[in-house]
Scaffold this motif. Structure first.
Motif, short mmCIF file in Angstrom:
data_model
loop_
_atom_site.label_atom_id
_atom_site.label_comp_id
_atom_site.label_asym_id
_atom_site.label_seq_id
_atom_site.Cartn_x
_atom_site.Cartn_y
_atom_site.Cartn_z
N CYS A 66 -2.03 4.72 -6.72
CA CYS A 66 -2.30 3.43 -6.07
C CYS A 66 -3.61 3.55 -5.31
CB CYS A 66 -1.14 3.11 -5.11
SG CYS A 66 -1.24 1.48 -4.34
N ALA A 67 -4.34 2.47 -5.21
CA ALA A 67 -5.55 2.47 -4.38
C ALA A 67 -5.17 2.79 -2.93
CB ALA A 67 -6.25 1.12 -4.46
N MET A 68 -6.09 3.38 -2.19
CA MET A 68 -5.79 3.82 -0.84
C MET A 68 -5.33 2.67 0.06
SD MET A 68 -6.15 7.04 -0.99
CE MET A 68 -6.04 7.48 0.73
N ASP A 69 -5.85 1.47 -0.16
CA ASP A 69 -5.46 0.32 0.66
C ASP A 69 -4.43 -0.56 -0.04
OD1 ASP A 69 -7.11 -0.60 -1.32
OD2 ASP A 69 -8.34 -1.88 -0.03
N GLY A 70 -3.86 -0.08 -1.14
CA GLY A 70 -2.89 -0.87 -1.89
C GLY A 70 -1.46 -0.64 -1.43
N TYR A 71 -0.55 -1.38 -2.04
CA TYR A 71 0.88 -1.28 -1.73
C TYR A 71 1.61 -0.72 -2.95
CZ TYR A 71 -0.32 -4.38 2.16
OH TYR A 71 -0.89 -4.93 3.28
#
Length: 264
Positions: free
Chosen positions: A112-117
């Motif tokens: 997952c992207a670092m700022d994703g959920y």
């Protein structure tokens, strides 16, 4: 004479024993050196902080030598696959899960992207060996274009179809795009998935919903959007509650006035 002969025999035997013992010592010495050299030549693998964090969160030892063979293979593979997808997109991702390759499944890393959920932004990275090299594939663009695609459809509905009390959410199954376009019309014919449009039942009737659905289907066909279309007429005052995390919870009967699904 007999004493002299016997003495010579004993001397010969002692020499043979001495030579034999010397050979054994040489062999043991060389063997020991060889084993020591192998130990010295064995590559020491030091895990990085990300690998140690992944292991710690899984309640596993954080030192490579303390891991089992399968665990060692897995933590190395995870890092290799993370580095591959990060190099491709020039951004950092975080680990969510990993599946070892087997007879019935391919090797798969979920990130997952670092700022994703994790719940809505995770995607898979897979790899297979081709001609002695790993070939990687991933589904990141399906996540990356999702919100832009939803925004494009919602903007069209509000501006061209003049339906203001709506919310649009999408799930993307496949895309040929390699970037998120600034010109949203580039998503026409390049994105495939499911589009769900929610209408406010306090504003629109079932008849208006039917007319709108036909108009939207025609627009999507004209713009080469081969997606599953779902139009949902909610009961009054429910639409403001919806967001991208919870919209699937509102397909329940007590929330609906009407629902329509088709493949456009």
């Amino acid at each position: 004479m007999n004493l002299e002969v016997n003495g010579r025999k004993r001397g010969s035997i002692m020499k043979i024993k001495a030579i034999f013992l010397l050979l054994i010592l040489i062999l043991i010495g060389s063997g020991g050196c060889s084993m020591k050299q192998k130990r010295e030549n064995k590559e020491e693998i030091i895990l990085n902080e990300r690998q140690k964090k992944i292991l710690a969160e899984s309640d596993l030892p954080i030192e490579y030598e303390e891991l089992g063979y399968t665990q060692q293979k897995s933590i190395i593979a995870i890092e290799e696959m993370l580095q591959a997808v990060e190099a491709k997109y020039g951004m950092e991702f975080r680990y969510v899960g990993y599946i070892l390759p087997g007879p019935l499944n391919e090797e798969k890393l979920v990130v997952c992207a670092m700022d994703g959920y994790d719940s809505i932004d995770s995607f898979s990275v897979t790899r297979e060996m081709v001609d002695g090299e790993y070939v990687y594939t991933d589904e990141y663009m399906c996540v990356a274009v999702r919100d832009a695609f939803s925004s494009y459809i919602e903007t069209v509905i509000k501006t061209e179809l003049e339906m203001q009390h709506v919310k649009v959410f999408s799930s993307i199954a496949n895309t040929s795009l390699e970037y998120v376009p600034e010109d949203y019309s580039e998503m026409e014919g390049t994105v495939w998935g499911q589009v769900t449009v929610f209408l406010d039942g306090g504003v629109y009737s079932e008849e208006q919903m039917s007319e709108f659905t036909l108009t939207l289907k025609d627009w999507m066909k004209e713009h080469d959007m081969e997606c599953i279309l779902r139009v949902v007429l909610l009961k009054e005052n429910i639409l403001p509650e919806l967001n991208r995390f919870n919209y699937t919870d509102y397909f329940k009967e007590h929330c609906l006035k009407d629902i329509y699904t088709s493949i456009s």
